[in-house]
Design a protein around this motif. Structure first.
Motif, mmCIF file in Angstrom:
data_model
loop_
_atom_site.group_PDB
_atom_site.id
_atom_site.type_symbol
_atom_site.label_atom_id
_atom_site.label_comp_id
_atom_site.label_asym_id
_atom_site.label_seq_id
_atom_site.Cartn_x
_atom_site.Cartn_y
_atom_site.Cartn_z
ATOM 1 N N TYR A 61 0.721 -1.221 -0.080
ATOM 2 C CA TYR A 61 0.047 -0.143 0.112
ATOM 3 C C TYR A 61 0.914 1.262 0.200
ATOM 4 N N GLY A 62 1.795 1.277 0.800
ATOM 5 C CA GLY A 62 2.678 2.516 1.130
ATOM 6 C C GLY A 62 3.734 2.818 -0.310
ATOM 7 N N GLN A 63 3.838 1.634 -0.695
ATOM 8 C CA GLN A 63 4.761 1.765 -2.100
ATOM 9 C C GLN A 63 4.107 2.102 -3.338
ATOM 10 N N HIS A 64 2.716 1.559 -3.384
ATOM 11 C CA HIS A 64 2.289 1.451 -4.692
ATOM 12 C C HIS A 64 0.912 2.112 -4.859
ATOM 13 N N HIS A 65 0.287 2.534 -3.721
ATOM 14 C CA HIS A 65 -0.962 3.294 -3.675
ATOM 15 C C HIS A 65 -0.961 4.474 -4.516
ATOM 16 N N ASP A 66 -0.065 5.339 -4.391
ATOM 17 C CA ASP A 66 0.131 6.676 -5.394
ATOM 18 C C ASP A 66 0.075 6.128 -6.872
ATOM 19 N N TRP A 67 0.969 5.224 -7.041
ATOM 20 C CA TRP A 67 1.388 4.789 -8.507
ATOM 21 C C TRP A 67 -0.125 4.326 -9.024
ATOM 22 N N LEU A 68 -0.656 3.312 -8.219
ATOM 23 C CA LEU A 68 -2.008 3.019 -8.740
ATOM 24 C C LEU A 68 -3.000 3.902 -9.146
ATOM 25 N N ARG A 69 -3.276 4.806 -8.066
ATOM 26 C CA ARG A 69 -4.318 5.921 -8.297
ATOM 27 C C ARG A 69 -3.860 6.793 -9.428
ATOM 28 N N GLY B 208 -9.475 8.937 -16.775
ATOM 29 C CA GLY B 208 -9.570 10.394 -16.997
ATOM 30 C C GLY B 208 -10.197 11.087 -15.853
ATOM 31 N N ASN B 209 -10.429 10.486 -14.692
ATOM 32 C CA ASN B 209 -11.274 11.284 -13.765
ATOM 33 C C ASN B 209 -10.678 10.657 -12.349
ATOM 34 N N ALA B 210 -10.050 11.682 -11.508
ATOM 35 C CA ALA B 210 -9.345 11.509 -10.438
ATOM 36 C C ALA B 210 -10.210 11.019 -9.025
ATOM 37 N N SER B 211 -11.356 11.315 -9.249
ATOM 38 C CA SER B 211 -12.252 10.782 -8.137
ATOM 39 C C SER B 211 -12.614 9.175 -8.394
ATOM 40 N N ASP B 212 -12.869 8.922 -9.416
ATOM 41 C CA ASP B 212 -13.142 7.476 -9.762
ATOM 42 C C ASP B 212 -11.893 6.641 -9.553
ATOM 43 N N ALA B 213 -10.856 7.525 -10.171
ATOM 44 C CA ALA B 213 -9.472 6.571 -9.693
ATOM 45 C C ALA B 213 -9.195 6.389 -8.278
ATOM 46 N N ALA B 214 -9.398 7.361 -7.545
ATOM 47 C CA ALA B 214 -9.245 7.360 -5.901
ATOM 48 C C ALA B 214 -10.060 6.262 -5.427
ATOM 49 N N ASP B 215 -11.410 6.402 -5.989
ATOM 50 C CA ASP B 215 -12.267 5.266 -5.440
ATOM 51 C C ASP B 215 -12.097 3.806 -5.900
ATOM 52 N N LEU B 216 -11.498 3.473 -7.144
ATOM 53 C CA LEU B 216 -10.968 2.332 -7.549
ATOM 54 C C LEU B 216 -9.785 1.975 -6.698
ATOM 55 N N ALA B 217 -8.868 2.947 -6.558
ATOM 56 C CA ALA B 217 -7.554 2.363 -5.812
ATOM 57 C C ALA B 217 -7.953 1.850 -4.515
ATOM 58 N N HIS B 218 -8.740 2.696 -3.765
ATOM 59 C CA HIS B 218 -9.216 2.359 -2.486
ATOM 60 C C HIS B 218 -9.741 0.781 -2.554
ATOM 61 N N ASP B 219 -10.685 0.709 -3.562
ATOM 62 C CA ASP B 219 -11.405 -0.618 -3.702
ATOM 63 C C ASP B 219 -10.378 -1.845 -3.795
ATOM 64 N N ALA C 40 -6.939 -4.049 -11.161
ATOM 65 C CA ALA C 40 -7.378 -2.422 -11.372
ATOM 66 C C ALA C 40 -7.967 -2.478 -12.621
ATOM 67 N N ASN C 41 -7.260 -3.117 -13.836
ATOM 68 C CA ASN C 41 -7.944 -3.167 -15.182
ATOM 69 C C ASN C 41 -9.185 -3.892 -15.200
ATOM 70 N N GLY C 42 -9.579 -5.038 -14.237
ATOM 71 C CA GLY C 42 -10.784 -5.569 -14.500
ATOM 72 C C GLY C 42 -11.838 -4.838 -13.766
ATOM 73 N N MET C 43 -11.229 -3.995 -12.764
ATOM 74 C CA MET C 43 -12.312 -3.033 -12.104
ATOM 75 C C MET C 43 -12.725 -1.879 -13.038
ATOM 76 N N CYS C 44 -11.592 -1.328 -14.098
ATOM 77 C CA CYS C 44 -12.173 -0.386 -14.849
ATOM 78 C C CYS C 44 -13.212 -0.952 -15.661
ATOM 79 N N ILE C 45 -12.991 -2.121 -16.120
ATOM 80 C CA ILE C 45 -13.907 -2.694 -17.240
ATOM 81 C C ILE C 45 -15.130 -2.946 -16.560
ATOM 82 N N ASN C 46 -15.241 -3.307 -15.394
ATOM 83 C CA ASN C 46 -16.557 -3.272 -14.372
ATOM 84 C C ASN C 46 -17.401 -2.086 -14.420
ATOM 85 N N LEU C 47 -16.341 -1.084 -13.953
ATOM 86 C CA LEU C 47 -16.957 0.420 -14.065
ATOM 87 C C LEU C 47 -17.581 0.826 -15.229
#
Length: 183
Positions: free
Chosen positions: A17-25, A33-44, A72-79
């Protein structure tokens, strides 16, 4: 040197989490293309990671990043799929006279059901999903669906039965969830 039976050291979820959360977000933000969706999916994504016992540790940071990117790619497809279903539902509502529109609560229930059906159809083999859709939504006969798909009417019946079984399983799961008070 490792001894036989010894396992490689793993990287903890806290470190991942500490080393990859910012990268994933950031990766998700570029993808969505949306910071809010990105933050939500990174959290999820990290929440899923913590809840899945088999993936609590990784042998390397590259392995962790690869796993996170795939998840995360699968989560994007689901979204995107859920949003496509929602857009189609909203288009359908917009085409109806306002006085015939269901209540907001009913609309939410219908949208949830549509998303579950969409997910169920994605779990079926493509021909089975198409046969179920043609029979259930388009109300084609077995013969008409068979002609459309280039298969026998008997195979259409089998595919439709498979789709109906999945619908019944979804309904049974919802009933059990309601009885146990879980969502």
């Amino acid at each position: 040197m490792q001894t036989l039976g010894a396992t490689a050291p793993t990287i903890s979820i806290e470190t991942v989490y500490g080393q990859h959360h910012d990268w994933l977000r950031s990766w998700l933000c570029r993808r969505l293309g949306n910071a809010s969706d990105a933050a939500d999916l990174a959290h999820d994504a990290f929440l899923r990671l913590m809840l899945k016992p088999a993936s609590r540790g990784f042998a390397s940071h590259g392995e962790a990043r690869g796993y996170l990117r795939t998840m995360a790619n699968g989560m994007c497809i689901n979204l995107w799929r859920r949003r496509e279903v929602e857009r189609a539902w909203l288009d359908t509502l917009a085409a109806r006279p306002q006085e015939h529109a269901p209540s907001a609560e009913r609309q939410a229930m219908i949208l949830e059901a549509l998303n579950e059906i969409s997910a169920m159809l994605l779990e079926l083999p493509p021909k089975a999903a198409r046969a179920f859709f043609l029979a259930a939504a388009c109300q084609l006969t077995d013969r008409e669906a068979a002609e459309e798909l280039g298969i026998s009417p008997r195979m259409v019946r089998k595919y439709v039965a498979r789709g109906m079984l999945r619908c019944m399983q979804l309904q049974a799961r919802e009933t059990l969830d309601a009885l146990h008070g879980t969502d």
